[in-house]
Design an enzyme around this catalytic site. Structure first.
Site, PDB file in Angstrom:
ATOM      1  N   CYS A   1       0.889  -1.176   0.044  1.00 31.02           N
ATOM      2  CA  CYS A   1      -0.106   0.217   0.124  1.00 31.02           C
ATOM      3  C   CYS A   1       0.624   1.421   0.157  1.00 31.02           C
ATOM      4  O   CYS A   1       1.800   1.331   0.824  1.00 31.02           O
ATOM      5  CB  CYS A   1      -0.930   0.016   1.224  1.00 31.02           C
ATOM      6  SG  CYS A   1      -1.801   1.480   1.218  1.00 31.02           S
TER       7      CYS A   1
ATOM      8  N   CYS B   1      -2.315  -0.464   8.735  1.00 32.73           N
ATOM      9  CA  CYS B   1      -1.847  -1.782   8.461  1.00 32.73           C
ATOM     10  C   CYS B   1      -0.375  -1.695   8.826  1.00 32.73           C
ATOM     11  O   CYS B   1       0.459  -1.739   7.981  1.00 32.73           O
ATOM     12  CB  CYS B   1      -2.105  -2.226   7.057  1.00 32.73           C
ATOM     13  SG  CYS B   1      -3.790  -2.079   6.681  1.00 32.73           S
TER      14      CYS B   1
ATOM     15  N   GLU C   1     -25.748  -7.536  27.193  1.00 36.46           N
ATOM     16  CA  GLU C   1     -25.036  -6.450  26.728  1.00 36.46           C
ATOM     17  C   GLU C   1     -25.559  -4.959  27.017  1.00 36.46           C
ATOM     18  O   GLU C   1     -26.821  -4.766  27.028  1.00 36.46           O
ATOM     19  CB  GLU C   1     -25.209  -6.479  24.987  1.00 36.46           C
ATOM     20  CG  GLU C   1     -25.295  -5.229  24.045  1.00 36.46           C
ATOM     21  CD  GLU C   1     -23.928  -4.867  24.093  1.00 36.46           C
ATOM     22  OE1 GLU C   1     -22.855  -5.487  23.941  1.00 36.46           O
ATOM     23  OE2 GLU C   1     -23.637  -3.653  23.980  1.00 36.46           O
TER      24      GLU C   1
ATOM     25  N   CYS D   1     -10.493 -10.055  22.072  1.00 38.85           N
ATOM     26  CA  CYS D   1      -9.671  -8.992  21.478  1.00 38.85           C
ATOM     27  C   CYS D   1      -8.442  -8.628  21.704  1.00 38.85           C
ATOM     28  O   CYS D   1      -7.897  -7.747  21.084  1.00 38.85           O
ATOM     29  CB  CYS D   1     -10.649  -8.021  20.569  1.00 38.85           C
ATOM     30  SG  CYS D   1     -11.302  -7.179  21.709  1.00 38.85           S
TER      31      CYS D   1
HETATM   32  N1  SAH Z   1     -19.990 -10.983  20.853  1.00 40.21           N
HETATM   33  C1  SAH Z   1     -20.600  -9.896  20.146  1.00 40.21           C
HETATM   34  C2  SAH Z   1     -19.711  -8.610  20.179  1.00 40.21           C
HETATM   35  C3  SAH Z   1     -18.779  -8.297  21.438  1.00 40.21           C
HETATM   36  S1  SAH Z   1     -17.852  -6.833  21.287  1.00 40.21           S
HETATM   37  C4  SAH Z   1     -20.059 -10.273  18.631  1.00 40.21           C
HETATM   38  O1  SAH Z   1     -19.322 -11.136  18.406  1.00 40.21           O
HETATM   39  O2  SAH Z   1     -20.769  -9.700  17.639  1.00 40.21           O
HETATM   40  C5  SAH Z   1     -17.949  -6.506  23.082  1.00 40.21           C
HETATM   41  C6  SAH Z   1     -19.690  -5.976  23.590  1.00 40.21           C
HETATM   42  O3  SAH Z   1     -19.506  -5.812  24.961  1.00 40.21           O
HETATM   43  C7  SAH Z   1     -20.013  -4.431  22.872  1.00 40.21           C
HETATM   44  O4  SAH Z   1     -20.829  -4.658  22.213  1.00 40.21           O
HETATM   45  C8  SAH Z   1     -20.031  -3.455  23.988  1.00 40.21           C
HETATM   46  O5  SAH Z   1     -21.144  -2.575  23.693  1.00 40.21           O
HETATM   47  C9  SAH Z   1     -20.095  -4.612  25.212  1.00 40.21           C
HETATM   48  N2  SAH Z   1     -20.022  -4.054  26.487  1.00 40.21           N
HETATM   49  C10 SAH Z   1     -18.815  -3.328  26.830  1.00 40.21           C
HETATM   50  N3  SAH Z   1     -18.805  -3.305  28.255  1.00 40.21           N
HETATM   51  C11 SAH Z   1     -19.884  -3.703  28.888  1.00 40.21           C
HETATM   52  C12 SAH Z   1     -20.643  -3.814  30.129  1.00 40.21           C
HETATM   53  N4  SAH Z   1     -19.964  -3.293  31.149  1.00 40.21           N
HETATM   54  N5  SAH Z   1     -21.575  -4.397  30.245  1.00 40.21           N
HETATM   55  C13 SAH Z   1     -22.430  -4.981  29.067  1.00 40.21           C
HETATM   56  N6  SAH Z   1     -21.802  -4.975  28.079  1.00 40.21           N
HETATM   57  C14 SAH Z   1     -20.791  -4.541  27.636  1.00 40.21           C
END
Ligand code: SAH
Length: 475
Positions: free
Chosen positions: A74, A83, A356, A432
């Protein structure tokens, strides 16, 4: 401290590809982080900031270029924050990601764990993303060539990505390899159209300028969504651009605009104005078992969906396989987002409970269950640190398996404590950020044994690595 008094190290060998995408060297006992280097490079390093046990530096001269280097593909490599590992072959990237997981579990976790399963490579290494967010700016980043031009010949407007750490500087992107076409064609068309019209690009300091953000989303199924964010309402101009986009890109299944007059760029709290097509795009995901029904997901303009959708299926299948469901389990899916994992596992268990804290994500989760005729899911919107208590377990039942997929900062300590009290047979921890994953697992290691670890590469050419760990209750 003025820069000239900061140390200068000569002939230093780069040892590792470390955290946050910065390469790592060691000088005496000091760890030095240097961006855009590769293990095996030998460089002179100008330190630019110094802490007690580590410092940040810049490679100012290369004595040896490592054999591990490859030519970045790139033209924006080195300036764009996107990246940073493009100068490593994909094979080497995988190796260093695997090593990062191993290092974090060993050094931060300090618990015993089985040999890591070989990292799952991403099926696509370019064009793997389904979402890009661009910013308009009247203060485009200027490279040496631009600087050499007379001021009056220089175009100050740019449409692209923020320069790392500089919130008001945007790199004008010529080509981005992250998303398939027509992503570049759309961005360049919007750029050319608005520049030709002489419309102003936004300035985040003075809050002036018309064009603000551009979001492009797509699905493997072939849907495309474009969201144009304007800084103020100008119906005639907005109609001109939206009609131009609709005519130039008939494949757009969802064309939306937003008028964001706020000081910040967040649009989740703004009205989405549909210009053409549907207010969502549709994604499909294959079932984790042969003969299972594939799932359909609706993705709205601000809905979360894993950004590497092909690999997301593999990530979820890894979590699914680790859980080893027999069919009668009660499952909690913590940090469930839009309920993607909840819906992925629900057809193969007795009941799945998703939690969530973003209410609109929970709405999406309900929609996705209904769309797939899944009736054994329950969702709660709330902060896990508060929601997950004894009453919650009484109400929903005792889970056999907890799947948890927290954000980068990991789980709140009180959530870990509560999981330990709940004592599910299995915990599948999708992460992650393996540094916080290692920290959290260490808190559970007396009760749980780590029985499988599977790193997954969701983001080629970046240092990010996703990791799935299976924790089994000790007998
Ligand atoms: N498992 C999902 C996304 C996970 S990302 C998938 O694979 O699509 C992490 C998520 O945790 C986000 O949506 C964020 O909004 C949520 N999150 C972050 N802190 C939180 C908390 N204290 N209580 C509840 N949810 C939370």
């Amino acid at each position: 401290m003025p820069r000239r008094q900061l140390p200068f190290f000569e002939n230093v060998t780069i040892l590792d590809a470390g955290a946050e995408g910065k390469a790592v060297a060691r000088v005496n006992d000091l760890v030095v982080f240097v961006p855009f280097c590769v293990p095996g490079d030998v460089v002179d390093i100008q330190v630019i900031s110094k802490r007690k046990s580590y410092c940040e530096g810049k490679a100012v001269k290369f004595h040896v270029y490592s054999d591990l280097r490859v030519e970045p593909f790139c033209e924006h490599f080195g300036t764009c924050g996107g990246c940073r590992w493009q100068n490593l072959s994909y094979e080497q990237q995988l190796k260093y990601k695997q090593k990062q997981v191993d290092d974090h579990f060993t050094r931060i976790g300090k618990f015993s764990f089985p040999a890591l399963l070989p990292i799952l490579p991403s099926p696509l290494v370019t064009g793997y993303r389904n979402k890009l967010e661009y910013t308009f700016s009247d203060r485009r980043w200027l490279n040496a060539e631009d600087m050499a031009m007379p001021d009056e010949d220089r175009q100050g407007n740019g449409l692209g990505f923020h320069i790392p750490t500089l919130f008001d500087r945007v790199l004008d992107i010529k080509h981005c390899y992250h998303q398939p076409e027509p992503s570049n064609a759309i961005r360049l068309a919007v750029r050319d159209f608005t520049l030709q019209k002489g419309w102003s690009y936004y300035n985040p300091r003075s809050h002036e300028g018309f064009m603000r953000n551009l979001l492009i989303r797509n699905t493997l199924a072939g849907d495309w969504m474009v969201i144009v964010v304007f800084a103020y309402d100008a119906p005639v101009e907005i109609a001109l651009l939206m009609n131009f986009l609709a005519e130039s890109f008939p494949q757009l299944s969802s064309l939306i605009y937003v008028v964001n007059t706020k000081l910040n760029d967040v649009i989740t709290d703004q009205e989405m104005l549909l210009w053409k097509g549907k207010p969502y795009i549709t994604e499909f995901m294959e079932a984790p078992v042969e003969g299972g029904r594939r799932l359909e997901f609706r993705i709205g303009p601000v809905s979360f969906f894993q950004t590497n959708p092909m690999q997301a299926g593999n990530l979820y299948k890894t979590a699914f396989d680790m859980a080893g469901f027999k069919g009668d389990e009660l499952v909690y899916d913590l940090y469930c987002g839009t309920g993607t994992i909840t819906n992925f596992v629900a057809p193969y268990v007795k009941k799945a409970v998703g939690v969530e804290y973003v209410p609109s994500a929970i709405e999406d989760a309900h929609t996705n269950s209904a769309l797939n005729q899944i009736v054994n899911t329950v969702y709660y919107a709330g902060d896990l640190a508060k929601v997950l208590d004894d009453a919650f377990v009484l109400q929903n039942g005792h889970p056999d398996v907890i799947i948890t997929d927290p954000p980068r900062n990991g789980m709140h300590e009180s959530v870990v404590k509560q999981i330990l009290l709940i004592e599910p047979e299995k915990i599948v921890y999708v992460s992650c950020n393996t540094a916080t994953q290692a920290r959290d697992i260490a808190l559970m290691i007396e009760k749980y044994e780590v029985t499988a670890v599977q790193p997954v590469d969701m983001f080629p050419h970046t240092h990010h690595v996703e990791n799935v760990a299976l924790l089994t209750l000790r007998k």
